[in-house]
Design an enzyme around this catalytic site. Sequence first.
Site, PDB file in Angstrom:
ATOM      1  N   ASP A  13       0.816  -1.221   0.000  1.00  0.00           N
ATOM      2  CA  ASP A  13       0.000   0.000   0.000  1.00  0.00           C
ATOM      3  C   ASP A  13       0.845   1.265   0.000  1.00  0.00           C
ATOM      4  O   ASP A  13       0.656   2.155  -0.835  1.00  0.00           O
ATOM      5  CB  ASP A  13      -0.930   0.039   1.231  1.00  0.00           C
ATOM      6  CG  ASP A  13      -2.041  -0.995   1.149  1.00  0.00           C
ATOM      7  OD1 ASP A  13      -2.397  -1.393   0.021  1.00  0.00           O
ATOM      8  OD2 ASP A  13      -2.547  -1.397   2.216  1.00  0.00           O
ATOM      9  N   ASP A 121      -6.614   3.451  12.932  1.00  0.00           N
ATOM     10  CA  ASP A 121      -5.286   4.067  12.851  1.00  0.00           C
ATOM     11  C   ASP A 121      -5.278   5.401  12.114  1.00  0.00           C
ATOM     12  O   ASP A 121      -4.543   6.313  12.484  1.00  0.00           O
ATOM     13  CB  ASP A 121      -4.291   3.086  12.228  1.00  0.00           C
ATOM     14  CG  ASP A 121      -3.999   1.930  13.179  1.00  0.00           C
ATOM     15  OD1 ASP A 121      -4.008   2.173  14.399  1.00  0.00           O
ATOM     16  OD2 ASP A 121      -3.779   0.805  12.702  1.00  0.00           O
ATOM     17  N   SER A 173      -3.955  -9.292   7.493  1.00  0.00           N
ATOM     18  CA  SER A 173      -3.366  -7.976   7.701  1.00  0.00           C
ATOM     19  C   SER A 173      -2.748  -7.978   9.102  1.00  0.00           C
ATOM     20  O   SER A 173      -3.422  -8.275  10.085  1.00  0.00           O
ATOM     21  CB  SER A 173      -4.447  -6.907   7.595  1.00  0.00           C
ATOM     22  OG  SER A 173      -4.021  -5.749   8.285  1.00  0.00           O
TER      23      SER A 173
HETATM   24  N1  ARG Z   1      -7.642  -3.297  16.018  1.00  0.00           N
HETATM   25  C1  ARG Z   1      -6.380  -2.841  16.513  1.00  0.00           C
HETATM   26  C2  ARG Z   1      -6.414  -1.383  16.828  1.00  0.00           C
HETATM   27  O1  ARG Z   1      -7.258  -0.694  16.353  1.00  0.00           O
HETATM   28  C3  ARG Z   1      -5.236  -3.189  15.587  1.00  0.00           C
HETATM   29  C4  ARG Z   1      -5.247  -2.481  14.260  1.00  0.00           C
HETATM   30  C5  ARG Z   1      -4.180  -2.945  13.283  1.00  0.00           C
HETATM   31  N2  ARG Z   1      -4.393  -4.305  12.922  1.00  0.00           N
HETATM   32  C6  ARG Z   1      -3.961  -4.939  11.841  1.00  0.00           C
HETATM   33  N3  ARG Z   1      -4.132  -6.206  11.823  1.00  0.00           N
HETATM   34  N4  ARG Z   1      -3.376  -4.352  10.852  1.00  0.00           N
HETATM   35  O2  ARG Z   1      -5.568  -0.887  17.552  1.00  0.00           O
END
Ligand code: ARG
Length: 389
Positions: A13, A121, A173
């Site tokens: 990405d 994020d 992911s």
């Molecule tokens: N759900 C978690 C959070 O919001 C992790 C997010 C990232 N997870 C990922 N598998 N890329 O903090």
Amino acid sequence: MKKIVLAYSGGLDTSCAIKWLKDKGFEVVCFIADLGQGEDFQKIEERALAAGALKVYAKDLQEEFISDFIVPALKANAIYEGKYLLATALGRPLIAKYLVEVAHKEKAEYVGHGCTGKGNDQVRLEVTTAILDPKLKIVAPLREWEFKSREEEIEYAHLHNIPIDVTKKKPYSIDRNLWGLAIEAGILENLEQEPPEDAYLMTKGPTGTSSYPKYVEVAFEKGVPTKVDGKALKLKQIIALLNEVGGSYGVGRADVVENRLVGIKSREIYEAPAATMLYTAHRELESLVLDRDLAHFKEMISLKYAELIYYGLWYSQLKEALDGFIDKTQKRVSGTIKLKLFKGSCVAVGRKSAHSLYKKELSTYGKEDTFDHKLADGFIKIWGMPYKR
Ligand code: ARG
């Protein structure tokens, strides 16, 4: 020319994002954060340049991540929805802090990231950026671009000679740092299905772990871990060691359906052996040294503190004020907790502290008992008085 500082991971990405941003008229400066995800940063740096970055900054943020983010979260016993020890969420404000710093250094008016429009994020990175410098503008290519699938991105990368790893389609992911690992997507989206054993990367499953328990002693000084099994170590070494030991006993797995900020429920699995062990030990020590009122009040603070981390409000006034409270509570949190690891479980089985409020002569059922049982009678009468009908 417009200049943007892009949070770069080396993945598909953000690699495509470099080229995409260039085509939109940006000069792209990449920022790579080392939060202990254990990657080849040299290679990632080269990849950023090959994809068209003007300049690359790579910074080892592990020490700062530990001292300024992990330690406060541990002191707070921060855990989201009872299961998630917030590894990813804790890393984002730190990354954003450096995006802002590099933007200032580079005189860039934009920062960018590779988050999608559905996750937490993006919120954490952008809210932090806005708190630290409201004048900076944000570009989030994944929310805007035209690619509909991973395959289309791969095609785009090939077409423009963007170097990527496409050995085999990654089934999940994954986000990783030294505090833990988050895994989502693929088969995990099926809530009825147990996560396949090979989805886990840091921990062994119960059938692969020892048939004998292991004991680990963790010592704390004012809420901060200082020793393992009597040996003084730096916190970074403690975390690495406990990730290793805990992982080999299957400790720190969580299978979660969580409430995201954007209102979606999502299924994610987590692995955080060291974080789980330190959280368990820290809480246990607090139950020994904090008085009842403070312990109960602090539980409410923990809940709020975890929410603030999850919601991307690390640099908020409330979080700073809560830190003041939490730091005060930690002055007695010194001592040693013995943990027992067995087939994925981690429980405290021994505790010791110079600040212990436990008085055996009061709690004992043996003949050394000094508690005046007769006092209970009057206490109960007065305690219950307001509630009589
Ligand atoms: N759900 C978690 C959070 O919001 C992790 C997010 C990232 N997870 C990922 N598998 N890329 O903090």
